[in-house]
Write a protein that holds these residues in place. Structure first.
Motif, short mmCIF file in Angstrom:
data_model
loop_
_atom_site.label_atom_id
_atom_site.label_comp_id
_atom_site.label_asym_id
_atom_site.label_seq_id
_atom_site.Cartn_x
_atom_site.Cartn_y
_atom_site.Cartn_z
N ALA A 180 2.12 2.95 9.17
CA ALA A 180 3.00 1.82 8.76
C ALA A 180 2.67 1.33 7.44
O ALA A 180 3.50 1.32 6.58
CB ALA A 180 2.93 0.53 9.70
N ALA A 181 1.12 1.27 7.25
CA ALA A 181 0.72 0.75 5.99
C ALA A 181 1.03 1.91 4.88
O ALA A 181 1.53 1.68 3.63
CB ALA A 181 -0.73 0.80 6.07
N ARG A 182 0.81 3.16 5.21
CA ARG A 182 1.30 4.18 4.23
C ARG A 182 2.60 4.28 3.77
O ARG A 182 3.01 4.34 2.85
CB ARG A 182 0.83 5.72 4.94
N LYS A 183 3.55 4.09 4.90
CA LYS A 183 4.83 4.06 4.61
C LYS A 183 5.26 2.71 3.77
O LYS A 183 6.28 3.12 2.47
CB LYS A 183 5.45 3.71 6.10
N HIS A 184 4.73 1.93 3.81
CA HIS A 184 4.78 0.59 3.10
C HIS A 184 4.39 0.88 1.45
O HIS A 184 5.07 0.61 0.81
CB HIS A 184 3.91 -0.43 3.59
N ARG A 185 3.24 1.55 1.31
CA ARG A 185 2.82 1.65 0.03
C ARG A 185 3.67 2.70 -0.65
O ARG A 185 4.20 2.60 -1.54
CB ARG A 185 1.46 2.54 -0.04
N LEU A 186 4.27 4.00 0.27
CA LEU A 186 4.87 4.72 -0.58
C LEU A 186 6.43 3.94 -0.73
O LEU A 186 6.93 4.26 -1.69
CB LEU A 186 5.29 5.86 0.46
N ASP A 187 6.76 3.23 0.09
CA ASP A 187 8.28 2.41 -0.17
C ASP A 187 8.24 1.63 -1.40
O ASP A 187 9.02 1.35 -2.02
CB ASP A 187 8.71 1.72 1.01
N ALA A 188 6.92 1.15 -1.59
CA ALA A 188 6.69 0.31 -2.78
C ALA A 188 6.96 1.01 -4.06
O ALA A 188 7.08 0.30 -5.14
CB ALA A 188 5.60 -0.55 -2.56
N ALA A 189 6.74 2.26 -3.99
CA ALA A 189 6.78 3.03 -5.56
C ALA A 189 7.65 4.01 -5.43
O ALA A 189 7.19 5.41 -5.56
CB ALA A 189 5.26 3.47 -5.66
N PRO A 190 9.02 3.84 -5.27
CA PRO A 190 9.81 4.99 -4.84
C PRO A 190 10.18 5.63 -6.31
O PRO A 190 10.14 5.09 -7.57
CB PRO A 190 11.17 4.58 -4.40
#
Ligand code: OOB
Length: 555
Positions: A180-190
């Motif tokens: 979840a944290a990784r998904k969040h980080r990647l979503d934050a910098a599309p």
């Protein structure tokens, strides 16, 4: 955002494509978790005994996206990818999409000659390869290419024998925690959806293959709309037996449209009929795509096959001209529907539709997928021809980029001033709007669907062999492949050349094997056109004629 080297669509055209909903202004990676949430534990990808669910696909792609970043790959970078059809290919592609790094999709037969050129042109930050494939050391090849590349690419390897100095790609995909944290980080910098999603290769007509930058916006539409036209759905089981590095099996509609719809992608490393038939039965494949050369092998293998192929509902066929009667033979032989596909890595896609009348399916290559695919059929002076008259096809549209990557000189010839792409194909458009491909004006050899620029081979022959005074590569009619490469040469007085010597020179240079001339024809002088150019039409005729004579002599 525009990468240097790319040619964007004009702003007002881009706005129109967005307003019409072709472009959704979302990066492809943004869909990955949508698929994962909707299709969860359903199988997304099958590669032999390896199966990945939609959730696993998303988790691994995210893990790899961050793993790539840790290894120094940044958003906006380019990566050279040479992988066969395997589950890791899909993960690499989606990881790149998540991160915003664009893969250049090289083909497995490419060797140093092609890979070095691509690595340098695209200034790649990394090279992703298998350790070994069909007895060839790709890891070694990648190391050689990386050492020669000014951008000093990192070598990343899929396989069991990764050298210590290289990055083990599978280990980067294996970070199971922190989802979840990784998904969040990647979503934050599309990545920007107008940026490059991937680079496809074109056979091209000059020198080495041209590189085509396909954006998130345009390629997502390419696959989504193809999936609609071809009626892909959650129960689609798509067999990718052609290389998925190629536009046909990747996104037309191919693997990508299958994933968009929650279907299952079955990967095979080769279209060899026995393995393909066995896989169709085992996974209950219902749709696949082939080039005519593969279709012919499948038809030949059918009488002795004992596999149950009843699941197969649709065969899509395209990539080169079809022999007469082939569609009919496929319909009867496989007791399924056939769709003709006339497409190109440069964009424009045409399909016959599943509900088209029999004559349209058997006699035409279908029609475009988008109401805003513009088509123009012109004569040699670029003047539009009367409807129904054959001529060169020019096209523009929401998934046909306005220029090749980093090739301004070539673009000036391959595109008109107002952005039309010159396909080099001769077509006729029927009153119902279906296209029929009747020939080509581009100087290319279409070897079983693989496109080879004649000039590239001619330059090689002249550069590598001092005894060659002049060289002209032409297509020679070939029973299985449709066309094969015949090298015509004029030799320096008193010198000799054999086909084996020619092939050895290509081998030493590290040229992809599918480009090797299969025949050598020695001329004292080449026939010329009225304006003094080599008359390739005449050469091709005389080469085929020579072949007929040798057949006659054999029998
Ligand atoms: C497909 O893409 P490319 O980029 O390898 O090659 C494009 C060229 C076309 O310009 C045409 O010359 C030829 O391949 N071609 C056909 C054809 N389909 C392609 N010629 C005659 N009949 C056909 N049905 O080949 C490609 C890309 C996406 C989907 C299907 C094929």
């Amino acid at each position: 955002m525009n990468r240097p080297g790319t040619v964007p669509w004009p702003d007002e055209v881009a706005r129109d494509y967005c307003a019409k909903g072709y472009w959704r202004n979302r990066p492809l990676g943004a869909y990955l978790w949508e698929w994962a949430d909707r299709f969860r534990s359903r199988t997304a990808v099958v590669d032999g005994d390896h199966r990945l669910s939609y959730r696993e696909l998303a988790e691994r792609s995210d893990a790899l996206a961050e793993g790539l970043a840790r290894s120094g790959v940044r958003k906006g970078d380019t990566i050279l990818v040479q992988l066969p059809n395997c589950w890791e290919f899909v993960v690499v592609l989606l990881a790149c999409a998540r991160l915003g790094a664009a893969p250049v999709l090289a083909l497995m037969p490419h060797r140093e000659h092609e890979l070095s050129y691509l690595a340098e042109l695209a200034e790649v930050a990394a090279i992703v390869v298998r350790d070994e494939w069909r007895g060839y050391e790709h890891q070694q090849l990648a190391a050689t290419v990386a050492a020669d590349t000014p951008s000093a690419a990192t070598v990343m390897v899929v396989g069991d024998h990764v050298y210590p100095e290289h990055v083990d790609l599978r280990s980067l995909m294996r970070q199971a925690d922190e989802v979840a944290a990784r998904k969040h980080r990647l979503d934050a910098a599309p990545p920007d959806p107008r940026d490059v999603l991937l680079f496809l290769l074109s056979g091209g007509t000059t020198g080495l293959p041209k590189v085509i930058a396909r954006t998130h916006n345009d390629y997502e539409y390419n696959a989504r709309r193809s999936g609609e036209v071809c009626e892909f759905h959650a129960d689609t089981v798509y067999l990718a037996a052609l290389p998925i590095a190629h536009n046909f099996a990747l996104g037309s509609p191919g693997a990508l449209a299958t994933l968009m719809n929650g279907g299952m992608v079955v990967l095979l490393p080769s279209p060899e009929p026995r393995a393909a038939f066995a896989e169709i039965e085992r996974e209950q494949v219902n749709v696949t795509s082939v080039v005519p050369a593969v279709a012919q092998r499948w038809l030949d293998a059918l009488p002795s096959a004992s596999d149950d192929l009843a699941s197969l509902q649709v065969i899509q066929i395209g990539g080169s001209v079809l022999p007469d009667g082939m569609v009919r033979s496929l319909i009867t032989g496989f007791d399924c529907q056939v769709q003709q596909v006339f497409g190109m890595a440069e964009g424009l896609l045409n399909y016959t539709r599943l509900h088209d009348p029999y004559d349209v399916v058997t006699e035409t290559q279908g029609r475009p997928i988008c109401a805003d695919d513009e088509l123009l059929v012109v004569d040699e002076q670029d003047s539009p021809l009367l409807p129904g008259t054959p001529g060169e096809l020019l096209t523009r549209g929401p998934y046909t980029p306005r220029g090749y990557f980093a090739a301004p000189q070539h673009n000036a010839r391959a595109f008109t001033a107002d952005g039309w792409y010159r396909t080099g194909d001769i077509v006729r458009i029927t009153p119902e709007g279906n296209l029929s491909v009747t020939g080509r004006v581009k100087d290319q050899i279409n070897r079983g669907g693989e496109k080879i620029a004649a000039v590239e081979l001619e330059d090689l022959a002249r550069d590598l062999l001092p005894q060659v005074l002049d060289a002209a590569a032409v297509a020679q009619t070939h029973a299985e492949l449709g066309e094969a490469v015949c090298m015509c040469v004029v030799l320096r007085p008193g010198s000799e050349l054999s086909l084996a010597e020619l092939q050895e020179a290509f081998e030493r240079k590290g040229v992809a094997r599918f480009k090797f001339p299969e025949r050598l024809a020695i001329f004292s002088a080449f026939p010329q056109t009225a304006i003094g150019k080599i008359d390739k039409k005449q050469l091709r005729l005389s080469v085929d004629h020579l072949l007929d004579e040798s057949f006659a002599a054999d029998s």
